[in-house]
Design an enzyme around this catalytic site. Structure first.
Site, mmCIF file in Angstrom:
data_model
loop_
_atom_site.group_PDB
_atom_site.id
_atom_site.type_symbol
_atom_site.label_atom_id
_atom_site.label_comp_id
_atom_site.label_asym_id
_atom_site.label_seq_id
_atom_site.Cartn_x
_atom_site.Cartn_y
_atom_site.Cartn_z
ATOM 1 N N THR A 146 0.845 -1.197 0.000
ATOM 2 C CA THR A 146 0.000 0.000 0.000
ATOM 3 C C THR A 146 0.878 1.244 0.000
ATOM 4 O OG1 THR A 146 -1.748 -1.131 1.146
ATOM 5 C CG2 THR A 146 -1.568 1.218 1.606
ATOM 6 N N ARG A 149 -14.145 -7.341 -0.208
ATOM 7 C CA ARG A 149 -13.448 -7.082 1.064
ATOM 8 C C ARG A 149 -12.979 -5.615 1.113
ATOM 9 N NH1 ARG A 149 -8.033 -5.220 2.449
ATOM 10 N NH2 ARG A 149 -7.574 -5.961 4.533
ATOM 11 N N GLY A 151 -10.618 -2.925 3.256
ATOM 12 C CA GLY A 151 -9.564 -2.849 4.273
ATOM 13 C C GLY A 151 -9.645 -1.554 5.060
ATOM 14 N N ASP A 152 -8.537 -1.222 5.690
ATOM 15 C CA ASP A 152 -8.489 -0.031 6.549
ATOM 16 C C ASP A 152 -8.199 1.258 5.780
ATOM 17 O OD1 ASP A 152 -5.849 -1.357 6.126
ATOM 18 O OD2 ASP A 152 -5.160 0.552 6.949
ATOM 19 N N THR A 193 -0.276 1.219 6.923
ATOM 20 C CA THR A 193 -0.192 0.114 5.982
ATOM 21 C C THR A 193 -0.073 -1.176 6.776
ATOM 22 O OG1 THR A 193 1.198 -0.956 4.316
ATOM 23 C CG2 THR A 193 2.313 0.538 5.809
ATOM 24 N N GLY A 194 -0.480 -2.288 6.176
ATOM 25 C CA GLY A 194 -0.336 -3.573 6.852
ATOM 26 C C GLY A 194 -1.658 -4.311 6.949
ATOM 27 N N GLY A 219 -4.977 -4.997 7.367
ATOM 28 C CA GLY A 219 -6.097 -4.061 7.471
ATOM 29 C C GLY A 219 -7.089 -4.377 8.577
#
Ligand code: ASP
Length: 316
Positions: A182, A210, A212-213, A232-233, A235
């Protein structure tokens, strides 16, 4: 300003210099805007756009594919702009985000259009893509966002689904790099306005639909009078913890480095990273992954790329 290119496994040696070039180009582009007296929001969007266009990062062209083989991207921007000259004046907070985007090359520009042109904060799919026409953002065909490497990787994962989780050095593109990838940027301009932007193709092996964050305020990004953050990472863990809001709020209680580290500890070992800038323009970053690469711009020292090793040294 700080720009990140995702937290995850270390990039394959063959990809490192190209990823480094991409991050430096992004920080340089944003830095030029800041140096010329431009707004933090313009700088973060310009930097993220450079990385969305770069096939080695998991955003825009070259995003990871869903299990069904299509791109679905999330992106958002947030800004805390000062009203008037008073140091104590409460800033104007604005934000815009888009989720499940598959027909726009630069979702970060669409996120800004949602912020500027609609009364809404977060828009999804076809409805969001309709805003693109109003904003003069060109639509593309979904398959134009699929890079050859993303397709090859998807085919490989389909053939051996268990390898996906087991290989921390997988990348979205070009054969090496990180499991995530990301992109994001945070900046403060000379008027002390703050901005954050985050853009992603999501996580490997994600199901269609889906979310994510990355486009969720407080999780994948946050900006207030205290500071601005981009994450990042993993989510799902970032969403549960409200990572970026936690990081920005912790800015009031110490250096941005300490705040970033504290926020990452809230994740209880989940793989993630965060970049942070405070109201004074001090930067901080922390991650719990094998690697996270960043580039910085400072009007006095110019643009710098920090490798994972240099980051550890600075943080210590
Ligand atoms: N946080 C992103 C997501 O969960 C992925 C990443 O940062 O690599 O969609």
């Amino acid at each position: 300003m700080i720009v990140h290119g995702g937290a995850g496994g270390r990039a394959a040696p063959a990809d490192r210099s190209e990823r480094r070039r991409g991050l430096l180009a992004a920080a340089t582009r944003g830095g030029e805007i800041l140096r010329a007296g431009g707004a933090a929001i313009d700088a973060v969007i310009a930097a993220v756009t450079v990385l969305e266009d770069h096939p080695f990062f998991n955003a825009g062209y070259g995003s990871l594919l869903t299990t069904e083989g299509w791109v679905e991207m999330d992106a958002a921007v947030m800004t805390a702009e000062r009203r008037g000259r008073s140091r104590t004046a409460y800033p104007e907070i604005r934000a815009g985000g888009v989720i499940l985007i598959s027909r726009v090359r630069n979702p970060i520009r669409l996120a800004r259009a949602v912020m500027d042109l609609t009364p809404h904060l977060l828009m999804a799919g076809a409805g969001a893509e309709r805003i693109a026409r109003r904003a003069g953002i060109e639509l593309c065909r979904p398959n134009e966002l699929i890079s050859p490497h993303a397709r090859a990787r998807w085919l490989a994962n389909r053939a051996a689904p268990d390898a996906r989780a087991a290989s921390p050095s997988e990348t979205k593109a070009a054969g090496g790099g990180d499991k995530h990838g990301t992109v994001g940027a945070v900046a403060r301009d000379r008027h002390r306005n703050l901005a954050a932007a985050t853009s992603t193709g999501g996580v490997p092996g994600k199901l269609p639909g889906r979310i994510g964050d990355s486009a969720i305020i407080g999780a994948g990004l946050f900006a207030s009078a205290r500071g601005a953050a981009s994450a990042t990472g993993a989510g799902e863990a970032i969403l549960r913890a409200g990572l970026c809001r936690g990081a920005v709020e912790a800015c009031g209680r110490g250096t941005p480095h300490a705040a970033a580290e504290r926020a990452i500890r809230m994740l209880d070992g989940a793989e993630a990273g965060v970049i942070l800038i405070d109201a004074k323009g001090r930067i901080g970053f922390a991650h719990s992954a094998q690697a996270m690469e960043i580039a910085t711009f400072d009007p006095f020292v110019g643009t710098r790329h920090l490798t994972p090793a240099a980051m550890t040294a600075i943080a210590e």
